[in-house]
Design a protein around this motif. Structure first.
Motif, PDB file in Angstrom:
ATOM      1  N   GLY A  29       0.566   6.362   3.917  1.00 44.89           N
ATOM      2  CA  GLY A  29      -0.811   6.848   3.873  1.00 44.89           C
ATOM      3  C   GLY A  29      -1.147   7.549   2.575  1.00 44.89           C
ATOM      4  N   GLN A  30      -0.210   8.325   2.048  1.00 45.83           N
ATOM      5  CA  GLN A  30      -0.461   9.045   0.798  1.00 45.83           C
ATOM      6  C   GLN A  30      -0.441   8.118  -0.412  1.00 45.83           C
ATOM      7  OE1 GLN A  30       1.760  12.728   0.195  1.00 45.83           O
ATOM      8  NE2 GLN A  30       2.124  12.809   2.393  1.00 45.83           N
ATOM      9  N   ALA A  31       0.420   7.129  -0.399  1.00 43.50           N
ATOM     10  CA  ALA A  31       0.556   6.232  -1.548  1.00 43.50           C
ATOM     11  C   ALA A  31      -0.322   4.994  -1.426  1.00 43.50           C
ATOM     12  CB  ALA A  31       2.016   5.802  -1.700  1.00 43.50           C
ATOM     13  N   GLY A  32      -1.041   4.886  -0.336  1.00 39.37           N
ATOM     14  CA  GLY A  32      -1.858   3.708  -0.092  1.00 39.37           C
ATOM     15  C   GLY A  32      -3.096   3.650  -0.964  1.00 39.37           C
ATOM     16  N   PRO A  33      -3.933   2.665  -0.716  1.00 37.28           N
ATOM     17  CA  PRO A  33      -5.131   2.471  -1.533  1.00 37.28           C
ATOM     18  C   PRO A  33      -6.125   3.627  -1.387  1.00 37.28           C
ATOM     19  CG  PRO A  33      -5.156   0.993   0.350  1.00 37.28           C
ATOM     20  CD  PRO A  33      -3.819   1.668   0.344  1.00 37.28           C
ATOM     21  N   ASP A  34      -6.847   3.862  -2.469  1.00 41.73           N
ATOM     22  CA  ASP A  34      -7.845   4.925  -2.508  1.00 41.73           C
ATOM     23  C   ASP A  34      -9.220   4.291  -2.657  1.00 41.73           C
ATOM     24  OD1 ASP A  34      -9.245   7.249  -2.772  1.00 41.73           O
ATOM     25  OD2 ASP A  34      -8.500   7.739  -4.774  1.00 41.73           O
ATOM     26  N   SER A  42      -9.040   1.721  -6.054  1.00 41.94           N
ATOM     27  CA  SER A  42      -7.686   1.753  -6.593  1.00 41.94           C
ATOM     28  C   SER A  42      -6.692   1.314  -5.516  1.00 41.94           C
ATOM     29  CB  SER A  42      -7.363   3.176  -7.054  1.00 41.94           C
ATOM     30  OG  SER A  42      -6.041   3.270  -7.500  1.00 41.94           O
ATOM     31  N   LYS A  43      -5.676   0.585  -5.940  1.00 44.39           N
ATOM     32  CA  LYS A  43      -4.639   0.153  -4.998  1.00 44.39           C
ATOM     33  C   LYS A  43      -3.655   1.271  -4.683  1.00 44.39           C
ATOM     34  CE  LYS A  43      -4.841  -4.690  -6.200  1.00 44.39           C
ATOM     35  NZ  LYS A  43      -4.124  -5.858  -6.681  1.00 44.39           N
ATOM     36  N   VAL A  44      -3.588   2.262  -5.569  1.00 49.48           N
ATOM     37  CA  VAL A  44      -2.702   3.411  -5.393  1.00 49.48           C
ATOM     38  C   VAL A  44      -3.539   4.661  -5.644  1.00 49.48           C
ATOM     39  CG1 VAL A  44      -0.630   4.560  -6.247  1.00 49.48           C
ATOM     40  CG2 VAL A  44      -0.733   2.088  -6.231  1.00 49.48           C
ATOM     41  N   ALA A  45      -3.246   5.717  -4.926  1.00 49.33           N
ATOM     42  CA  ALA A  45      -3.978   6.966  -5.134  1.00 49.33           C
ATOM     43  C   ALA A  45      -3.858   7.402  -6.592  1.00 49.33           C
ATOM     44  CB  ALA A  45      -3.424   8.048  -4.206  1.00 49.33           C
ATOM     45  N   TRP A  46      -4.949   7.864  -7.158  1.00 49.99           N
ATOM     46  CA  TRP A  46      -4.978   8.163  -8.593  1.00 49.99           C
ATOM     47  C   TRP A  46      -4.009   9.277  -8.959  1.00 49.99           C
ATOM     48  CZ3 TRP A  46      -6.132  12.924 -10.556  1.00 49.99           C
ATOM     49  CH2 TRP A  46      -6.728  13.827  -9.691  1.00 49.99           C
TER      50      TRP A  46
END
Length: 91
Positions: A29-34, A42-46
């Motif tokens: 959940g934390q590393a998922g898309p933003d 973004s595909k990864v949290a900034w």
């Protein structure tokens, strides 16, 4: 003695397995898309993929550092948590 040798390790294994799953879901959940900003998906949290220097102009560097620290602690806990799980399976 049967209860102590069979049921506690079995219960401990189940509880630790659930905890490992919860840590893994938290990391996903934390590393998922933003998708919070429709203009900048973004595909990864900034805060994981970029430096916290990007947050300085908005005055949000402290929040970025807290998010990075929380993510680091979550990854560390996922690394540490299976240790009791492995020891109970080996008993």
């Amino acid at each position: 003695m049967f209860v102590l040798h069979i049921w506690w390790p079995l219960l401990s294994t189940v509880v630790n397995a659930v905890i490992v799953v919860l840590w893994a879901v938290s990391i996903a959940g934390q590393a998922g898309p933003d998708h919070s900003d429709p203009e900048h998906p973004s595909k990864v949290a900034w805060y994981i993929s970029k430096s916290c220097d990007y947050a300085i102009p908005a005055g949000k560097q402290h929040y970025c550092l807290m998010a990075k620290g929380t993510f680091a602690v979550t990854v560390f806990m996922l690394y540490v948590t299976p240790t009791p799980l492995q020891s109970t399976i080996l008993i």
